[in-house]
Structures are given as structure tokens and as C-alpha cells.
Design a protein around this motif. Sequence first.
Motif, PDB file in Angstrom:
ATOM      1  N   ARG A 187      -2.598  55.027  17.250  1.00  0.00           N
ATOM      2  CA  ARG A 187      -2.952  55.121  15.834  1.00  0.00           C
ATOM      3  C   ARG A 187      -2.149  56.228  15.154  1.00  0.00           C
ATOM      4  O   ARG A 187      -1.682  57.155  15.817  1.00  0.00           O
ATOM      5  CB  ARG A 187      -4.450  55.436  15.701  1.00  0.00           C
ATOM      6  CG  ARG A 187      -5.358  54.381  16.303  1.00  0.00           C
ATOM      7  CD  ARG A 187      -6.706  54.970  16.671  1.00  0.00           C
ATOM      8  NE  ARG A 187      -7.265  55.794  15.617  1.00  0.00           N
ATOM      9  CZ  ARG A 187      -8.051  56.865  15.844  1.00  0.00           C
ATOM     10  NH1 ARG A 187      -8.330  57.227  17.072  1.00  0.00           N
ATOM     11  NH2 ARG A 187      -8.537  57.557  14.832  1.00  0.00           N
ATOM     12  N   ASP A 232      -6.018  61.680  10.543  1.00  0.00           N
ATOM     13  CA  ASP A 232      -6.137  60.509  11.396  1.00  0.00           C
ATOM     14  C   ASP A 232      -6.210  59.220  10.591  1.00  0.00           C
ATOM     15  O   ASP A 232      -6.845  59.160   9.530  1.00  0.00           O
ATOM     16  CB  ASP A 232      -7.390  60.625  12.269  1.00  0.00           C
ATOM     17  CG  ASP A 232      -7.266  61.719  13.312  1.00  0.00           C
ATOM     18  OD1 ASP A 232      -6.131  62.002  13.751  1.00  0.00           O
ATOM     19  OD2 ASP A 232      -8.305  62.307  13.683  1.00  0.00           O
ATOM     20  N   ASP A 233      -5.543  58.188  11.093  1.00  0.00           N
ATOM     21  CA  ASP A 233      -5.584  56.833  10.529  1.00  0.00           C
ATOM     22  C   ASP A 233      -5.100  56.762   9.087  1.00  0.00           C
ATOM     23  O   ASP A 233      -5.516  55.886   8.324  1.00  0.00           O
ATOM     24  CB  ASP A 233      -7.002  56.258  10.645  1.00  0.00           C
ATOM     25  CG  ASP A 233      -7.469  56.158  12.083  1.00  0.00           C
ATOM     26  OD1 ASP A 233      -6.727  55.604  12.907  1.00  0.00           O
ATOM     27  OD2 ASP A 233      -8.570  56.662  12.393  1.00  0.00           O
ATOM     28  N   TRP A 235      -1.911  56.011   6.879  1.00  0.00           N
ATOM     29  CA  TRP A 235      -0.605  55.372   7.011  1.00  0.00           C
ATOM     30  C   TRP A 235       0.382  55.764   5.912  1.00  0.00           C
ATOM     31  O   TRP A 235       1.524  55.293   5.902  1.00  0.00           O
ATOM     32  CB  TRP A 235      -0.765  53.852   6.990  1.00  0.00           C
ATOM     33  CG  TRP A 235      -1.365  53.294   8.238  1.00  0.00           C
ATOM     34  CD1 TRP A 235      -2.690  53.111   8.506  1.00  0.00           C
ATOM     35  CD2 TRP A 235      -0.667  52.841   9.402  1.00  0.00           C
ATOM     36  NE1 TRP A 235      -2.867  52.572   9.756  1.00  0.00           N
ATOM     37  CE2 TRP A 235      -1.642  52.387  10.329  1.00  0.00           C
ATOM     38  CE3 TRP A 235       0.679  52.768   9.755  1.00  0.00           C
ATOM     39  CZ2 TRP A 235      -1.296  51.878  11.584  1.00  0.00           C
ATOM     40  CZ3 TRP A 235       1.022  52.263  10.994  1.00  0.00           C
ATOM     41  CH2 TRP A 235       0.043  51.823  11.895  1.00  0.00           C
TER      42      TRP A 235
END
Length: 322
Positions: A187, A232-233, A235
Motif C-alpha cells: 500500500r 497511509d493509503d 495516493w
Amino acid sequence: MVGASGSEVVVIGGGVVGLTTAVVLAERGRRVRVWTRDPVERTTSAVAGALWWPYHIEPMAAARRWSLRSLEVYEELAGRSEEAGVRLVEGAMGGVDPAEVEDWAAGRLAVLRRATEREYPGGAAVWARLPLIDMAVHLPWLRERLRRAGGSVEERTVTDLAEAEAPVVVNCTGLGARELVGDPSVRPQRGQLVVVENPGIDTWLVADTSGAELAYLFPQPGRLLLGGTAQDDDWSGEPDPAQAEAIVRRCAALRPEVAGARILEHRVGLRPVRPAVRLERETLPDGRAVVHHYGHGGAGVTVAWGCAEEAAALATPSAATP
């Protein structure tokens, strides 16, 4: 050296892990081609602050082993010439006790002690001399070292491992492994940094690295890297102006002289985090071998050489299961 029929290897991915693995393979006599979606200067590795330290990577025991092997290589490169972009620089790492480092580094660092209050105000920290790698220099140097060993680099997007016509394929695609091999466990962790003119700082500094908001300063030739984030996560590959302001503010709280430094550039990179680095060999349906080598999180530069040597061992015919 393996025989010609099994000597060819295609390494997919042109970041620091892919290039270093390709160099190790080529210098062991393999015929190596690197296929990379982006030029090496535009990979995620190019954005890295690139201080040697096993950050955000699991399993930690293996990561430390890989890190120490890489330390040997970086120390040799730093002492040999400036061509590789590797220097040994002293600085302070917040939230770390020297005894904790000694537990796994076992006297391998020439300079390691508790930081003074002046070196790191307001908390516990370790003072150490560590490799600091200039990725703008190091990545092209790796590419040239690969070419001198007989390897090649080609810009090519791969959507299926079957496209690689070689007896052995090494998958160093990082975050791209989500799509290439259907692995949702890898991820993105978004990192943003600000590049400024260096007001005269010659030591690195990293504050406590817990949470999504980081503070670090890495002096590179002709510039100073200020960071950062660990989202986190996320994009997004676009710099966030509000985050950039916050980064400069956090760094200025540690080193006030950076507050008025002229901004040269904003950078964003997506760290390929995974519950554990995937380093294993499997057999494709057509009988060829694939070595998966991705998920290094924020420590790709730190573990590159140690991890590459293990990946190269898996890419030899003797690594196959009888």
C-alpha cells in the motif's frame, strides 16, 4: 557463472532496489535487462531523503541484517570517491537511545553516542555518523555501473510477468506489485518534502518519527531537504501547499535558520509499505522462475545491497526446489 541458457534475467522496476539487484546479478555473471516504467530519475527512489536507517519496514530482524550489509557497501563507496553520491554525515536521531542501536548494530557504527542538548534540544536522541545518499547522483551511478557490467536499462511498462522473455524474472515493482501480481497488501504511504537553499547546515537531524507528521533535515550538495509526512493509503502525487508550510514550520522549530530559506522544489513520493517485505521465489505456469522483491516501505535505500544479494541468490538455478 551459470550457463548461457539460464543466465538471462529480467528485472522489472528501476528504483534503487531494482537497480541494485540488477547490479549484483550482472556482476555475478548474469545477463541482466532492467525494464522500468519511468526513467530512474523519476522513480519513487529519486524522491527519497536517503539517510541510512531501517525506517518503516518489516520484518525488522531481517531488515537490520540487510541494513548492516548495505552499511558496509555504503561506507566503502563513501571512502572511495564522490561518484556514487554517498557521504558519511553526522547527525541526531530523536527518540532513540544509543543502547537500543547497540543491541542490533553491535559496534558497527564508528560514531554512536547520546546527543547533547545543543545537538537535539528537548529530548532523548542518538548522535551517529551514517551514510547519506544523494539519489540524484546515486541512481544514475547505479545505472552506469550496471551498464559497465554488461546490463541494460529499458523504459517499458509491464502488465504481465509473462511479457518478460527470460528464464528468471525479478519483480522489483514496489507499489506496482498491487496490479502486476495482484497483491493488495502493498500500500502507499505518501511522503512529501521541501527542498530549500541550505543556510549552512552540515549535519542531519530527524525528530521522533511517530505519527503522520515528520520533521527531518538532510543536507545534500547544494540544497537542504526538509520533511516530511507519512500518510497511509494516500495516493496523491501532488504537493500540498499547506503541508509544505507545516513541514518548514516543524523544521524551523528544530533549526530556526531554515525559516527564511528560499524554496527550490516540492517533492512527493509514495513509499511501498507492506506487512513484510516479499522476498521469495516461485515458479510461473510456464516453468520459469520469478523472484518477488518488493514492499520495502521507507527503507529501500537502507536495505538495498543486503536485500539485493539475497534476491540474487534466489535468482540462481540452485535456489530452485528440487
